[in-house]
Enzyme design. Structure first.
Site, PDB file in Angstrom:
ATOM      1  CE1 TYR A  78      -4.014   1.251  -0.768  1.00 26.89           C
ATOM      2  CE2 TYR A  78      -3.489   2.794   0.973  1.00 26.89           C
ATOM      3  CZ  TYR A  78      -4.260   2.435  -0.115  1.00 26.89           C
ATOM      4  OH  TYR A  78      -5.248   3.259  -0.549  1.00 26.89           O
TER       5      TYR A  78
ATOM      6  NE  ARG B  59      -7.360  12.237  -3.689  1.00 26.94           N
ATOM      7  CZ  ARG B  59      -7.484  11.848  -2.436  1.00 26.94           C
ATOM      8  NH1 ARG B  59      -8.026  12.622  -1.559  1.00 26.94           N
ATOM      9  NH2 ARG B  59      -7.081  10.640  -2.035  1.00 26.94           N
TER      10      ARG B  59
ATOM     11  CE  LYS C 267      -7.163   2.331   1.723  1.00 27.13           C
ATOM     12  NZ  LYS C 267      -7.676   3.664   1.928  1.00 27.13           N
TER      13      LYS C 267
ATOM     14  CD  GLU D 146      -9.728   4.195  -0.700  1.00 24.40           C
ATOM     15  OE1 GLU D 146     -10.531   3.662   0.082  1.00 24.40           O
ATOM     16  OE2 GLU D 146      -8.823   4.944  -0.309  1.00 24.40           O
ATOM     17  CG  ASP D 147      -7.588   7.441  -3.573  1.00 25.00           C
ATOM     18  OD1 ASP D 147      -7.861   7.898  -2.450  1.00 25.00           O
ATOM     19  OD2 ASP D 147      -6.489   6.940  -3.833  1.00 25.00           O
TER      20      ASP D 147
ATOM     21  CG  ASP E 186     -10.517   4.612   4.069  1.00 20.48           C
ATOM     22  OD1 ASP E 186     -10.900   4.471   5.246  1.00 20.48           O
ATOM     23  OD2 ASP E 186      -9.326   4.600   3.733  1.00 20.48           O
ATOM     24  CG  ASP E 187     -10.144   8.895   0.035  1.00 25.42           C
ATOM     25  OD1 ASP E 187      -9.037   8.401   0.230  1.00 25.42           O
ATOM     26  OD2 ASP E 187     -10.875   8.570  -0.929  1.00 25.42           O
TER      27      ASP E 187
ATOM     28  CG  ASN F 156      -0.179   9.494   3.067  1.00 27.31           C
ATOM     29  OD1 ASN F 156       0.599   9.428   3.982  1.00 27.31           O
ATOM     30  ND2 ASN F 156      -1.455   9.212   3.180  1.00 27.31           N
TER      31      ASN F 156
HETATM   32  P1  NAD Z   1      -7.899  17.838  -1.533  1.00 27.67           P
HETATM   33  O1  NAD Z   1      -7.276  18.091  -2.828  1.00 27.67           O
HETATM   34  O2  NAD Z   1      -9.383  17.629  -1.443  1.00 27.67           O
HETATM   35  O3  NAD Z   1      -7.562  19.086  -0.557  1.00 27.67           O
HETATM   36  C1  NAD Z   1      -6.321  19.718  -0.425  1.00 27.67           C
HETATM   37  C2  NAD Z   1      -6.517  21.017   0.350  1.00 27.67           C
HETATM   38  O4  NAD Z   1      -5.230  21.543   0.693  1.00 27.67           O
HETATM   39  C3  NAD Z   1      -7.251  22.125  -0.402  1.00 27.67           C
HETATM   40  O5  NAD Z   1      -8.152  22.754   0.479  1.00 27.67           O
HETATM   41  C4  NAD Z   1      -6.130  23.125  -0.764  1.00 27.67           C
HETATM   42  O6  NAD Z   1      -6.574  24.478  -0.808  1.00 27.67           O
HETATM   43  C5  NAD Z   1      -5.183  22.943   0.388  1.00 27.67           C
HETATM   44  N1  NAD Z   1      -3.792  23.283   0.110  1.00 27.67           N
HETATM   45  C6  NAD Z   1      -2.975  22.824  -0.858  1.00 27.67           C
HETATM   46  N2  NAD Z   1      -1.756  23.361  -0.754  1.00 27.67           N
HETATM   47  C7  NAD Z   1      -1.794  24.177   0.323  1.00 27.67           C
HETATM   48  C8  NAD Z   1      -0.842  25.009   0.952  1.00 27.67           C
HETATM   49  N3  NAD Z   1       0.400  25.114   0.503  1.00 27.67           N
HETATM   50  N4  NAD Z   1      -1.228  25.711   2.042  1.00 27.67           N
HETATM   51  C9  NAD Z   1      -2.486  25.615   2.511  1.00 27.67           C
HETATM   52  N5  NAD Z   1      -3.416  24.831   1.971  1.00 27.67           N
HETATM   53  C10 NAD Z   1      -3.083  24.121   0.877  1.00 27.67           C
HETATM   54  O7  NAD Z   1      -7.162  16.604  -0.911  1.00 27.67           O
HETATM   55  P2  NAD Z   1      -7.594  15.663   0.317  1.00 27.67           P
HETATM   56  O8  NAD Z   1      -8.382  14.503  -0.164  1.00 27.67           O
HETATM   57  O9  NAD Z   1      -8.211  16.490   1.379  1.00 27.67           O
HETATM   58  O10 NAD Z   1      -6.185  15.093   0.787  1.00 27.67           O
HETATM   59  C11 NAD Z   1      -5.165  15.969   1.246  1.00 27.67           C
HETATM   60  C12 NAD Z   1      -3.972  15.162   1.720  1.00 27.67           C
HETATM   61  O11 NAD Z   1      -4.344  14.374   2.841  1.00 27.67           O
HETATM   62  C13 NAD Z   1      -3.396  14.206   0.675  1.00 27.67           C
HETATM   63  O12 NAD Z   1      -2.032  14.505   0.486  1.00 27.67           O
HETATM   64  C14 NAD Z   1      -3.521  12.852   1.278  1.00 27.67           C
HETATM   65  O13 NAD Z   1      -2.354  12.091   1.085  1.00 27.67           O
HETATM   66  C15 NAD Z   1      -3.697  13.142   2.746  1.00 27.67           C
HETATM   67  N6  NAD Z   1      -4.511  12.092   3.392  1.00 27.67           N
HETATM   68  C16 NAD Z   1      -3.941  11.409   4.407  1.00 27.67           C
HETATM   69  C17 NAD Z   1      -4.634  10.399   5.030  1.00 27.67           C
HETATM   70  C18 NAD Z   1      -3.997   9.671   6.168  1.00 27.67           C
HETATM   71  O14 NAD Z   1      -2.862   9.857   6.419  1.00 27.67           O
HETATM   72  N7  NAD Z   1      -4.680   8.862   6.918  1.00 27.67           N
HETATM   73  C19 NAD Z   1      -5.902  10.065   4.590  1.00 27.67           C
HETATM   74  C20 NAD Z   1      -6.479  10.789   3.526  1.00 27.67           C
HETATM   75  C21 NAD Z   1      -5.762  11.821   2.944  1.00 27.67           C
END
Ligand code: NAD
Length: 536
Positions: free
Chosen positions: A93, A146, A164, A235-236, A258-259, A397
């Site tokens: 993963y 995504r 997954k 997912e994604d 899940d996200d 990530n």
């Molecule tokens: P998304 O694209 O929906 O949202 C990203 C957000 O970040 C947007 O609101 C954007 O405006 C903001 N952003 C981007 N660059 C920025 C910066 N420099 N300063 C301030 N804000 C900024 O994405 P998402 O689905 O919300 O996922 C975001 C991240 O979370 C991904 O990188 C993903 O890997 C991580 N994530 C981690 C886990 C986990 O660790 N368990 C689970 C899900 C998602």
């Protein structure tokens, strides 16, 4: 055990044991002459496998080797993953699966999973008959738009449902033949893929709008008809579609995203555990998010429910949650916000991130931006100036996108930060003290929720299930983990953790009328008995 004989036996990954077939089995299945003399045990095969993995030069090569093993000898694959979960989860993963998705069309060998494209419209139910297994209980579906933090990877995103579901089996013992990975291949807007002659997907721009939602509808209806007991995990998907689909189906179909919801529960669990170090009760904590996408908003939405459970009004709950995105503090005057941001757009003057920390004084900072390094030295120092023990979650990530590294969090806070991340970080020794960063890995949550949901044959999954999962996980963080600053229990305990989450979630489903299956007398034992064990 099987009517198959000769090579058919060795080519069937479900029954194949290869060198571990005994002399009697070799006789029975017509395998004499087809295998070398030596009869080995599963342990010996595992030793050989781990040595072969060690010899590979990169994780993507290890991914390919493990993927081939999954086809060839499913039980050995799961034995390896279960017994070496810390080492192999990052290979099957994140982060390696991201690279595998990027190179999916190049490394493709055997097809795994089910592909649906716009030409299947009107026939999805019919083509699902081609899938050989009929008792499907968990479906992980993506449209590849995504993938992790990597964007639109089209049908190459199939690596995600496959990965997954491997975790569902390894972490919660859902039998592999009850799992179905699905790619809704509606095209891609990724020009590079469209121009790649090796690209495997539907080579057109993405289906959008009504036609897109009609295809998803048809898919959901078809799987409900074919597999009425199946849980569907989204997912994604791109954030706006993720919300639209979740809101459309969450109260009608056994499903979750899940996200949004899995991430929320695992993060809330870490926040609960952090109270044991900071001494600040959860209901008194103030939380600031950097990033206002599906991950961060999903976490905040669950936190509202959690605050309400602690006796706060919705208004009081919302006031404890603040967002900063790429354009600064999320405030009510802004005209660039999406619907999911609006409840958190407080009446306040616009501020930059650093100014917002200074003025709002959060106890907990949660990064979900996909932007590596967004938590600068100044950010960590400001958090340390206003908190005795600042709590820092860098969730993005893969590792290169984490908002800060574990080392920086500890060093810039003089060892005071309580740090957790989305991607794994090793222990850090700072000023002679060992700190163990916790990994807020969704795999702590979704397998257990899924196991509970399918065992109790739940009709839908409530928000409360995610709260319960978060609390159950937090309860399994030991005093030793807390002593080292870790907000999550050790990953090798994952099957016991999933079992406990499943029991708690199922118990709640029985109490709230969401379970369709009669309650077994000993619920935990009944769930444990259901769990797939890959031992020969
Ligand atoms: P998304 O694209 O929906 O949202 C990203 C957000 O970040 C947007 O609101 C954007 O405006 C903001 N952003 C981007 N660059 C920025 C910066 N420099 N300063 C301030 N804000 C900024 O994405 P998402 O689905 O919300 O996922 C975001 C991240 O979370 C991904 O990188 C993903 O890997 C991580 N994530 C981690 C886990 C986990 O660790 N368990 C689970 C899900 C998602």
């Amino acid at each position: 055990m099987t009517k198959k004989r000769n090579f058919e036996v060795l080519q069937d990954g479900v029954i194949n044991k290869s060198l571990a077939f005994s002399r009697e089995e070799r006789e029975e299945f017509g395998l004499r002459g087809l295998l070398p003399y030596s009869v080995g045990t599963q342990e010996l095969q595992l030793t050989r496998l781990m040595e072969n993995l060690r010899r590979k030069e990169s994780d993507i090569e290890r991914y390919v080797l493990l993927s081939a093993l999954q086809d060839r000898n499913e039980r050995l694959f799961y034995r390896a993953v279960i017994d070496n979960i810390e080492q192999l989860m990052p290979v099957i993963y994140t982060p390696t699966v991201g690279e595998a998705c990027r190179e999916f069309s190049q490394i493709f060998r055997e097809s795994k999973g089910f592909y649906i494209n716009p030409e299947d419209k009107g026939q999805i139910s019919q083509i699902l008959d081609n899938w050989p297994k009929k008792d499907i209980r968990v479906i992980v579906v993506t449209d590849g738009q995504r993938i992790l933090g990597l964007g639109d990877l089209g049908s190459n995103g199939m690596g995600i449902p496959i990965g997954k579901l491997a975790l569902y089996c390894a972490c919660a013992g859902i039998s592999p033949d009850q799992c179905l990975p699905v790619m809704l291949d509606v095209g891609t807007n990724n020009e590079e893929l469209l121009n790649d002659i090796l690209y495997l997907g539907y080579p057109h721009k993405r289906l959008e709008g009504e036609a897109y939602f009609e295809l998803v509808d048809e898919f959901i209806e078809a799987v409900q008809e074919k597999y009425p007991k199946a849980l569907i995990q989204f997912e994604d998907f791109l954030t706006p579609n993720a919300y639209t689909l979740l809101n459309k189906y969450r109260n009608k179909v056994l499903c979750f995203n899940d996200d949004i919801q899995g991430t929320a529960a695992v993060t809330l669990s870490g926040v609960y555990a952090s109270s044991r170090i900071t001494g600040t009760p959860f209901k008194d904590s103030k939380i600031m998010f950097l990033g206002a996408g599906s991950a961060a908003t999903g976490i905040a939405d669950l936190m509202v429910t959690a605050y309400e459970k602690e006796g706060l009004s919705k208004e009081e709950a919302l006031k404890r949650l603040w967002f900063v995105d790429i354009n600064g503090l999320v405030v009510s005057g802004r005209d660039d916000l999406m619907a999911h941001n609006l409840p958190y757009a407080h009446d306040h003057q616009p501020l930059t991130f650093v100014d917002a920390i200074e003025e709002i004084k959060p106890n907990i900072l949660i990064g979900a931006t996909g932007f590596g390094g967004a938590f600068t030295r100044e950010v960590i120092e400001k958090m340390t100036a206003i908190n005795e023990r600042p709590v820092i979650f860098a969730l993005s990530n893969p590792t290169s996108r984490a908002e800060c590294t574990a080392h920086h969090a500890y060093a810039w806070s003089n060892g005071k930060a309580i740090f957790a991340s989305g991607s794994p970080f090793n222990k850090v020794t700072y000023s002679g003290r060992v700190h163990k960063p916790g990994q807020g890995n969704n795999a702590y949550i979704f397998p257990g929720i899924g196991l509970g949901a399918i065992h109790a044959e739940m009709s839908t999954i409530s928000d409360e299930a995610f709260l319960i999962a978060a609390q159950t996980l937090a309860n399994q963080v030991s005093d030793e983990d807390i002593e080292l600053g870790s907000l999550y229990p050790p990953l090798p305990n994952i099957r016991e953790i999933s079992l406990n989450i499943a029991e708690a979630v199922a118990e709640n489903a029985y109490a709230t009328g969401l379970a369709k299956r009669p309650r077994p007398e000993n619920l935990k034992q009944s769930i444990a008995d259901y769990m797939f064990d890959p031992t020969y």
